[in-house]
Design a protein around this motif. Structure first.
Motif, mmCIF file in Angstrom:
data_model
loop_
_atom_site.group_PDB
_atom_site.id
_atom_site.type_symbol
_atom_site.label_atom_id
_atom_site.label_comp_id
_atom_site.label_asym_id
_atom_site.label_seq_id
_atom_site.Cartn_x
_atom_site.Cartn_y
_atom_site.Cartn_z
ATOM 1 N N ILE A 159 0.738 -1.222 -0.228
ATOM 2 C CA ILE A 159 0.068 -0.068 -0.073
ATOM 3 C C ILE A 159 1.091 1.237 0.528
ATOM 4 C CG2 ILE A 159 -1.721 0.978 1.489
ATOM 5 C CD1 ILE A 159 -3.244 -1.178 2.811
ATOM 6 N N PHE A 160 1.201 1.728 -0.847
ATOM 7 C CA PHE A 160 1.358 3.882 -0.988
ATOM 8 C C PHE A 160 1.779 4.030 0.334
ATOM 9 C CE2 PHE A 160 1.967 8.283 -1.933
ATOM 10 C CZ PHE A 160 2.706 8.402 -2.857
ATOM 11 N N GLN A 161 3.080 4.552 0.060
ATOM 12 C CA GLN A 161 3.209 5.615 2.172
ATOM 13 C C GLN A 161 3.297 4.707 3.073
ATOM 14 O OE1 GLN A 161 1.978 9.486 1.821
ATOM 15 N NE2 GLN A 161 3.759 9.548 -0.349
ATOM 16 N N SER A 162 3.105 3.141 2.922
ATOM 17 C CA SER A 162 3.489 2.148 3.927
ATOM 18 C C SER A 162 4.267 1.222 4.338
ATOM 19 C CB SER A 162 1.234 1.781 3.742
ATOM 20 O OG SER A 162 1.023 0.379 4.647
ATOM 21 N N THR A 163 4.376 0.214 4.676
ATOM 22 C CA THR A 163 4.611 -1.281 4.942
ATOM 23 C C THR A 163 4.092 -1.844 4.856
ATOM 24 O OG1 THR A 163 4.579 -1.277 7.313
ATOM 25 C CG2 THR A 163 6.867 0.090 6.351
ATOM 26 N N ARG A 164 2.746 -1.583 4.286
ATOM 27 C CA ARG A 164 1.528 -2.800 5.348
ATOM 28 C C ARG A 164 1.576 -3.877 3.654
ATOM 29 N NH1 ARG A 164 -4.185 -1.452 5.732
ATOM 30 N NH2 ARG A 164 -4.915 -3.390 5.266
ATOM 31 N N ARG A 165 1.168 -4.768 3.440
ATOM 32 C CA ARG A 165 1.483 -5.511 1.988
ATOM 33 C C ARG A 165 -0.098 -6.213 1.876
ATOM 34 N NH1 ARG A 165 5.974 -5.002 -0.726
ATOM 35 N NH2 ARG A 165 5.462 -6.831 -2.139
ATOM 36 N N VAL A 166 -1.062 -6.314 1.141
ATOM 37 C CA VAL A 166 -2.084 -6.813 1.164
ATOM 38 C C VAL A 166 -2.316 -8.133 -0.107
ATOM 39 C CG1 VAL A 166 -3.216 -4.868 2.860
ATOM 40 C CG2 VAL A 166 -3.141 -4.549 0.092
ATOM 41 N N ASN A 167 -3.228 -9.035 -0.261
ATOM 42 C CA ASN A 167 -4.122 -9.339 -1.298
ATOM 43 C C ASN A 167 -4.600 -8.746 -2.320
ATOM 44 O OD1 ASN A 167 -4.575 -11.209 -2.661
ATOM 45 N ND2 ASN A 167 -5.514 -12.886 -1.768
ATOM 46 N N ALA A 168 -4.513 -8.661 -3.121
ATOM 47 C CA ALA A 168 -5.830 -7.717 -3.825
ATOM 48 C C ALA A 168 -5.755 -8.944 -5.463
ATOM 49 C CB ALA A 168 -5.238 -6.047 -3.822
ATOM 50 N N TRP A 169 -5.478 -9.798 -5.331
ATOM 51 C CA TRP A 169 -5.937 -10.718 -6.606
ATOM 52 C C TRP A 169 -6.686 -10.850 -6.808
ATOM 53 C CZ3 TRP A 169 -7.998 -15.369 -8.154
ATOM 54 C CH2 TRP A 169 -7.268 -15.672 -8.768
ATOM 55 N N GLY A 170 -7.681 -10.855 -8.633
ATOM 56 C CA GLY A 170 -8.649 -11.423 -9.139
ATOM 57 C C GLY A 170 -8.566 -10.279 -10.067
ATOM 58 N N GLN A 259 6.289 0.775 -9.601
ATOM 59 C CA GLN A 259 6.091 -0.040 -8.597
ATOM 60 C C GLN A 259 4.221 -0.684 -8.982
ATOM 61 O OE1 GLN A 259 7.660 0.060 -4.558
ATOM 62 N NE2 GLN A 259 6.071 -1.877 -4.277
ATOM 63 N N ARG A 260 3.947 -1.651 -8.968
ATOM 64 C CA ARG A 260 2.640 -1.804 -8.925
ATOM 65 C C ARG A 260 2.644 -2.195 -7.650
ATOM 66 N NH1 ARG A 260 -1.410 -3.921 -12.682
ATOM 67 N NH2 ARG A 260 -2.980 -4.975 -11.600
ATOM 68 N N MET A 261 1.135 -1.110 -6.903
ATOM 69 C CA MET A 261 0.604 -1.493 -5.387
ATOM 70 C C MET A 261 -0.739 -0.853 -5.431
ATOM 71 S SD MET A 261 3.116 2.163 -4.462
ATOM 72 C CE MET A 261 3.869 1.831 -4.334
ATOM 73 N N VAL A 262 -1.188 -1.197 -3.790
ATOM 74 C CA VAL A 262 -2.712 -0.065 -4.101
ATOM 75 C C VAL A 262 -2.171 1.286 -4.101
ATOM 76 C CG1 VAL A 262 -4.429 -0.258 -2.320
ATOM 77 C CG2 VAL A 262 -3.537 -2.282 -3.152
ATOM 78 N N THR A 263 -2.551 2.163 -4.775
ATOM 79 C CA THR A 263 -2.318 3.495 -4.723
ATOM 80 C C THR A 263 -3.397 4.474 -5.467
ATOM 81 O OG1 THR A 263 -1.211 5.005 -5.427
ATOM 82 C CG2 THR A 263 -1.083 3.690 -6.790
ATOM 83 N N GLY A 264 -3.786 5.888 -5.163
ATOM 84 C CA GLY A 264 -4.570 6.230 -5.677
ATOM 85 C C GLY A 264 -3.396 6.982 -6.866
ATOM 86 N N TYR A 265 -4.144 7.531 -7.756
ATOM 87 C CA TYR A 265 -2.595 8.239 -8.685
ATOM 88 C C TYR A 265 -3.538 10.054 -9.809
ATOM 89 C CZ TYR A 265 -4.975 7.252 -12.941
ATOM 90 O OH TYR A 265 -6.321 6.623 -13.712
ATOM 91 N N GLU A 266 -3.133 10.653 -9.807
ATOM 92 C CA GLU A 266 -3.545 11.887 -10.295
ATOM 93 C C GLU A 266 -2.714 12.266 -11.327
ATOM 94 O OE1 GLU A 266 -2.854 16.180 -8.592
ATOM 95 O OE2 GLU A 266 -3.689 15.003 -7.315
ATOM 96 N N GLY A 267 -3.807 12.904 -12.467
ATOM 97 C CA GLY A 267 -2.587 13.589 -13.672
ATOM 98 C C GLY A 267 -2.629 12.404 -15.019
ATOM 99 N N ALA A 268 -2.050 13.634 -15.751
ATOM 100 C CA ALA A 268 -2.033 12.500 -16.699
ATOM 101 C C ALA A 268 0.002 11.776 -16.785
ATOM 102 C CB ALA A 268 -1.103 13.738 -17.889
ATOM 103 N N ALA A 269 0.650 12.900 -15.693
ATOM 104 C CA ALA A 269 1.753 11.423 -15.404
ATOM 105 C C ALA A 269 1.560 10.256 -14.747
ATOM 106 C CB ALA A 269 2.583 12.374 -14.883
ATOM 107 N N GLY A 270 0.173 10.333 -13.811
ATOM 108 C CA GLY A 270 -0.218 8.815 -13.323
ATOM 109 C C GLY A 270 0.307 9.515 -11.378
ATOM 110 N N THR A 271 1.081 10.308 -10.318
ATOM 111 C CA THR A 271 1.377 10.511 -10.011
ATOM 112 C C THR A 271 0.301 10.102 -8.666
ATOM 113 O OG1 THR A 271 1.709 12.762 -10.335
ATOM 114 C CG2 THR A 271 2.570 12.044 -8.070
ATOM 115 N N TYR A 272 2.068 9.247 -7.945
ATOM 116 C CA TYR A 272 0.724 8.292 -6.909
ATOM 117 C C TYR A 272 0.389 9.355 -6.014
ATOM 118 C CZ TYR A 272 3.168 3.852 -8.374
ATOM 119 O OH TYR A 272 3.034 3.404 -9.778
ATOM 120 N N THR A 273 -1.307 9.023 -5.478
ATOM 121 C CA THR A 273 -1.509 9.742 -3.900
ATOM 122 C C THR A 273 -2.225 8.535 -3.066
ATOM 123 O OG1 THR A 273 -3.351 10.220 -4.957
ATOM 124 C CG2 THR A 273 -1.770 11.016 -5.198
ATOM 125 N N THR A 274 -2.299 9.369 -1.792
ATOM 126 C CA THR A 274 -2.661 8.696 -1.066
ATOM 127 C C THR A 274 -3.906 8.359 -0.895
ATOM 128 O OG1 THR A 274 -3.081 10.528 0.593
ATOM 129 C CG2 THR A 274 -1.012 8.563 0.792
#
Length: 613
Positions: A159-170, A259-274
């Motif tokens: 998860i973005f800006q976190s040490t947590r890891r989660v299962n988001a398969w499927g 990096q592929r992760m659980v995150t938000g993003y914004e804009g044409a650059a795909g900037t990762y957000t919380t």
């Protein structure tokens, strides 16, 4: 949308001169130049529904004639009916209409036209009962299975800006060139959130449960149940222990090194957000609705996915309880808007259906009242607490559909009538704005504002296509999903009015008056080939499909639907018309397949076939 990644990657690599020397096939699609064209739905038309061809003519001759053929034999002849002059897309052309709605015998139809020395024929189109569903249903469902995402790496994501890891398969990949998974995107722009994977999960669960007879009659019940449970299982995995759903699994559209992760993003650059916690408007509302409906499907069918029906309902209830407290803070601006209202209303209707708890009806009443309060006197909606008009490129029909669903659970006559009145006003507005100008194809028009300093401001405008200068800063594309959502809204809402005795008498297809039936048909006809390009956006069906542009739009799946036609490139307001003009790096806007398009088409054709097996 996904193909934007390809465009960005291309920009980052311009320094590599060698890549510019690689041979590429540049795809550019322009309006057909033939002096006489006959455009028609190329996929299927309902035996007892509207059937209309549009004739485009660039010449000097006067009145022309037409012949309608069924299975190669003439059944109807007459003079072409001229339509209002229309110059916005093809100056110099004249438009005519051929209406053969009264031809109700099944068969393969074609329209031949002659004007002066020019002669042209339409593509052939089958006419039958349950037309589009019977013709395309198996492949529309197949699109979802072909789009399943099964990469094992998604079982262990950060998860973005976190040490947590989660299962988001499927789940499902979002689009032809995008392996990302989205309950929604564009959340940073506040008013553009489309319902993506969670909407798909709900439509599949609803279809399998509420339209069981229809799917069973076509041998598709097991197939749709499998896909509905696949979607519900994914939603379970993306429900965090705290009670919110993960909005996005994202890797900057496959950008190398991202990096592929659980995150938000914004804009044409795909900037990762919380911004990865789903508000109602960011897919959370429809995720709750989907899980609640999946719980009913599990109970009805005796089947389930990896998780069972009790788990699906528990997830839905926990997700709603969490958003009831925290929803506003999960929006980019900290304020609820119209999308929160109609998606929360859908969640509450389905929670009430699944659980029978009166508390959900109480909350649904509040949400319905908020939504209705956003409606103007002429039936159009306001997005915010001010004057920004509601317009949406993917789900413009969902406010009416949510109110129609609410009517079904509301026992109190006064409240039900207020919702019905709002539905009637909304449908009247859609007809009024669409018919306010010359409009040969009956394309659904919309109100909007352009942006100033990143916010919608200034004069409220009207046009055919979504404005290109909008709050997202970059995002505009074809509107196949929007059109199907409006078709579904006209059918679902129109039938609700008819059932309550509040609609005009006289039916012309789908249990609707002529103007509503024609509107519903016009929106699907556009996507299925009756458009100025003579192109069916539903891949694998019709005489002509969009081109494959792997560099920017990715794979093309049978049953997938391309984004579609837009306003002209360079037009802030989206005026004019364009389809895949190049360069290739931009062609995702028109060519790329996107999950909401097939989702909404499936829902619309289910609605058309609602009362037939």
């Amino acid at each position: 949308m996904a193909a934007l990644a390809m465009a960005l990657a291309s920009l980052l690599q311009v320094a590599a001169a060698a890549s510019a020397e690689k041979s590429k096939t540049t795809v550019s699609v322009s309006l057909p130049k033939a002096p006489l064209l006959v455009q028609i739905n190329q996929v299927a038309l309902e035996r007892q529904g509207p059937k209309r061809a549009i004739v485009e003519y660039a010449g000097d001759a006067g009145q022309g004639s037409y012949t309608v053929l069924r299975d190669g034999k003439p059944i109807k002849q007459g003079e072409l009916l001229p339509l209002q002059p229309f110059k916005e897309w093809s100056p110099g052309k004249r438009y005519f209409s051929v209406d053969f709605s009264d031809a109700e015998q099944a068969g393969k139809y074609q329209v031949d036209v002659r004007i002066g020395k020019q002669q042209a024929s339409s593509a052939p189109v089958p006419v039958r009962d349950n037309a589009v569903f019977a013709t395309t249903g198996a492949q529309l469902l197949g699109y979802f299975k072909r789009s399943r995402h099964t990469d094992e790496a998604d079982r262990d994501l950060q998860i973005f800006q976190s040490t947590r890891r989660v299962n988001a398969w499927g789940g499902w990949q979002d689009a032809g060139g995008d392996k990302g998974k989205y309950l929604s995107h564009l959340g940073y722009a506040n008013y553009f959130n489309p319902q993506q994977a969670s909407m798909a999960a709900w439509v599949l669960a609803y279809g399998a449960h509420a339209r069981k007879a229809l799917f069973a009659a076509h041998g598709l019940q097991t197939q749709i149940e499998d896909e509905a449970f696949w979607g519900a299982d994914y939603l379970h995995r993306t429900l965090d222990a705290e009670g919110y759903f993960y909005t996005t699994v994202f890797d900057q559209w496959g950008t190398p090194g991202a990096q592929r992760m659980v995150t938000g993003y914004e804009g044409a650059a795909g900037t990762y957000t919380t911004l990865y916690r789903s508000a109602f408007r960011a897919g959370g509302g429809m995720a709750i609705a989907a899980l609640a409906r999946a719980s009913m499907l599990a109970k009805q069918s005796g089947r389930h996915g990896e998780f069972d029906g009790a788990q699906y309902l528990a997830d839905a209830e926990r997700g709603y309880a969490h958003l009831r407290k925290f929803n506003a803070q999960y929006g980019a601006d900290g304020k609820e808007n119209i999308i929160d209202d109609y998606t929360a209303l859908m969640a509450l209707v389905e929670l009430h259906n699944a659980s029978g708890q009166s508390a959900y009806l109480d909350d649904a009443r509040e949400r319905a009242a908020r939504l209705i309060a956003r409606q103007q006197k002429d039936g159009g909606f306001i997005s915010d607490g001010g004057r920004r008009p509601y317009y949406h490129a993917a789900e413009a029909g969902l406010p009416v559909i949510s109110l129609s669903a609410y009517v079904d659970i509301e026992p109190e006559q006064g409240r039900r009538q207020r919702a019905l009145d709002a539905i009637g006003l909304a449908l009247a507005h859609e007809l009024s704005i669409t018919n306010a100008v010359a409009n040969p194809y009956g394309y659904a028009r919309q109100r909007f504002q352009l942006t100033r300093d990143g916010k919608a401001a200034g004069e409220v405008l009207e046009g055919f296509f979504i404005p290109h200068r909008n709050e997202t800063g970059y995002w505009w594309q074809g509107e196949s999903a929007r059109l199907a959502s409006l078709s579904a809204a006209m059918i679902v809402g129109g039938r609700k009015l008819a059932d309550q005795g509040t609609a005009e008498q006289g039916k012309a297809g789908y249990g609707l008056p002529a103007d509503r039936a024609a509107y519903a048909q016009n929106q699907l006809d556009w996507t299925l080939g009756r458009n100025p390009y003579g192109m069916s956006m539903l891949y694998g069906f019709g005489k002509r499909n969009p081109p494959t542009v792997l560099e920017s739009a990715g794979e093309m799946f049978v049953g997938g639907i391309s984004n579609g036609i837009t306003g002209a490139v360079g037009s802030d307001t989206g005026s004019g018309i364009s389809f895949a003009p190049g360069p290739d790096s931009e062609q995702w806007r028109w060519v790329e397949q996107w999950i909401p398009h097939t989702t909404w088409m499936l829902f619309a054709v289910m609605a058309m076939s609602e009362n037939r097996s």
